[in-house]
Design a protein around this motif. Structure first.
Motif, PDB file in Angstrom:
ATOM      1  N   ALA A 145     -27.159 -14.870  31.008  1.00  0.00           N
ATOM      2  CA  ALA A 145     -26.982 -16.304  31.233  1.00  0.00           C
ATOM      3  C   ALA A 145     -25.756 -16.584  32.100  1.00  0.00           C
ATOM      4  O   ALA A 145     -25.686 -17.617  32.765  1.00  0.00           O
ATOM      5  CB  ALA A 145     -26.865 -17.050  29.901  1.00  0.00           C
ATOM      6  N   PHE A 146     -24.799 -15.665  32.125  1.00  0.00           N
ATOM      7  CA  PHE A 146     -23.609 -15.850  32.954  1.00  0.00           C
ATOM      8  C   PHE A 146     -23.944 -15.799  34.445  1.00  0.00           C
ATOM      9  O   PHE A 146     -23.150 -16.242  35.272  1.00  0.00           O
ATOM     10  CB  PHE A 146     -22.529 -14.816  32.614  1.00  0.00           C
ATOM     11  N   LYS A 147     -25.100 -15.268  34.811  1.00  0.00           N
ATOM     12  CA  LYS A 147     -25.502 -15.213  36.225  1.00  0.00           C
ATOM     13  C   LYS A 147     -25.573 -16.600  36.845  1.00  0.00           C
ATOM     14  O   LYS A 147     -25.360 -16.756  38.041  1.00  0.00           O
ATOM     15  CB  LYS A 147     -26.875 -14.550  36.365  1.00  0.00           C
ATOM     16  N   LYS A 148     -25.888 -17.601  36.039  1.00  0.00           N
ATOM     17  CA  LYS A 148     -26.089 -18.940  36.601  1.00  0.00           C
ATOM     18  C   LYS A 148     -24.786 -19.649  36.948  1.00  0.00           C
ATOM     19  O   LYS A 148     -24.807 -20.690  37.584  1.00  0.00           O
ATOM     20  CB  LYS A 148     -26.933 -19.802  35.660  1.00  0.00           C
ATOM     21  N   TYR A 149     -23.661 -19.082  36.553  1.00  0.00           N
ATOM     22  CA  TYR A 149     -22.372 -19.701  36.834  1.00  0.00           C
ATOM     23  C   TYR A 149     -21.723 -19.022  38.034  1.00  0.00           C
ATOM     24  O   TYR A 149     -21.189 -17.924  37.928  1.00  0.00           O
ATOM     25  CB  TYR A 149     -21.445 -19.621  35.619  1.00  0.00           C
ATOM     26  N   ASP A 150     -21.794 -19.675  39.185  1.00  0.00           N
ATOM     27  CA  ASP A 150     -21.143 -19.145  40.383  1.00  0.00           C
ATOM     28  C   ASP A 150     -19.638 -19.359  40.266  1.00  0.00           C
ATOM     29  O   ASP A 150     -19.186 -20.397  39.791  1.00  0.00           O
ATOM     30  CB  ASP A 150     -21.643 -19.864  41.634  1.00  0.00           C
TER      31      ASP A 150
ATOM     32  N   GLU B 105     -23.410 -25.236  28.705  1.00  0.00           N
ATOM     33  CA  GLU B 105     -24.438 -25.354  27.674  1.00  0.00           C
ATOM     34  C   GLU B 105     -24.873 -24.002  27.122  1.00  0.00           C
ATOM     35  O   GLU B 105     -25.731 -23.938  26.244  1.00  0.00           O
ATOM     36  CB  GLU B 105     -25.632 -26.104  28.234  1.00  0.00           C
ATOM     37  N   THR B 106     -24.291 -22.923  27.637  1.00  0.00           N
ATOM     38  CA  THR B 106     -24.634 -21.579  27.192  1.00  0.00           C
ATOM     39  C   THR B 106     -23.799 -21.209  25.972  1.00  0.00           C
ATOM     40  O   THR B 106     -22.571 -21.291  26.013  1.00  0.00           O
ATOM     41  CB  THR B 106     -24.380 -20.546  28.313  1.00  0.00           C
ATOM     42  N   VAL B 107     -24.465 -20.815  24.900  1.00  0.00           N
ATOM     43  CA  VAL B 107     -23.786 -20.382  23.675  1.00  0.00           C
ATOM     44  C   VAL B 107     -24.319 -18.991  23.330  1.00  0.00           C
ATOM     45  O   VAL B 107     -25.521 -18.808  23.136  1.00  0.00           O
ATOM     46  CB  VAL B 107     -24.034 -21.351  22.497  1.00  0.00           C
TER      47      VAL B 107
END
Length: 119
Positions: A103-108, A9-11
């Motif tokens: 926002a990329f931090k939330k993707y492990d 959902e990150t753009v």
């Protein structure tokens, strides 16, 4: 050239630099990559081919940089800074994310990222 990076959902929107390497990267778009975690500071994904030389190699990075790592050949997005420098042969800056790279931090681990031109 303006590009859009979509991960779940990150753009995020970014602007590519005006160099031969960035223009060659743009010729691959649209592109969907599996981007992996590296050093809790960046996500990187393997490109289908090497890019043309033309950007100046850098050994430092900033949060929000979209870069090319020629040994991969890989593209990487820096979302955090750990104070470390980049080893030889360095990176070539392709462009800069406008805002929100963290926002990329939330993707492990691995995340699927689509990169497309918006101009």
């Amino acid at each position: 050239m303006r590009i859009r990076l979509t991960a779940g959902e990150t753009v995020l929107n970014a602007t590519l630099d005006d160099n031969a390497t960035a223009r060659d990267f743009a010729s691959l778009l649209p592109l969907t990559l599996q981007m992996n975690e590296l050093l809790e500071r960046e996500k990187y994904g393997h490109l289908p081919r090497s890019l043309a030389a033309g950007g100046k190699p850098q050994f430092r990075y900033e949060v929000g940089n979209v870069v090319y790592w020629s040994p991969g050949p890989d593209i990487a997005v820096f979302y955090d800074h750990d104070g470390q420098s980049i080893p030889a042969p360095g990176i070539i800056i392709l462009g800069e994310i406008d805002s929100g790279a963290d926002a990329f931090k939330k993707y492990d681990g691995t995340v699927e990222v689509t990169v497309e031109a918006v101009d």
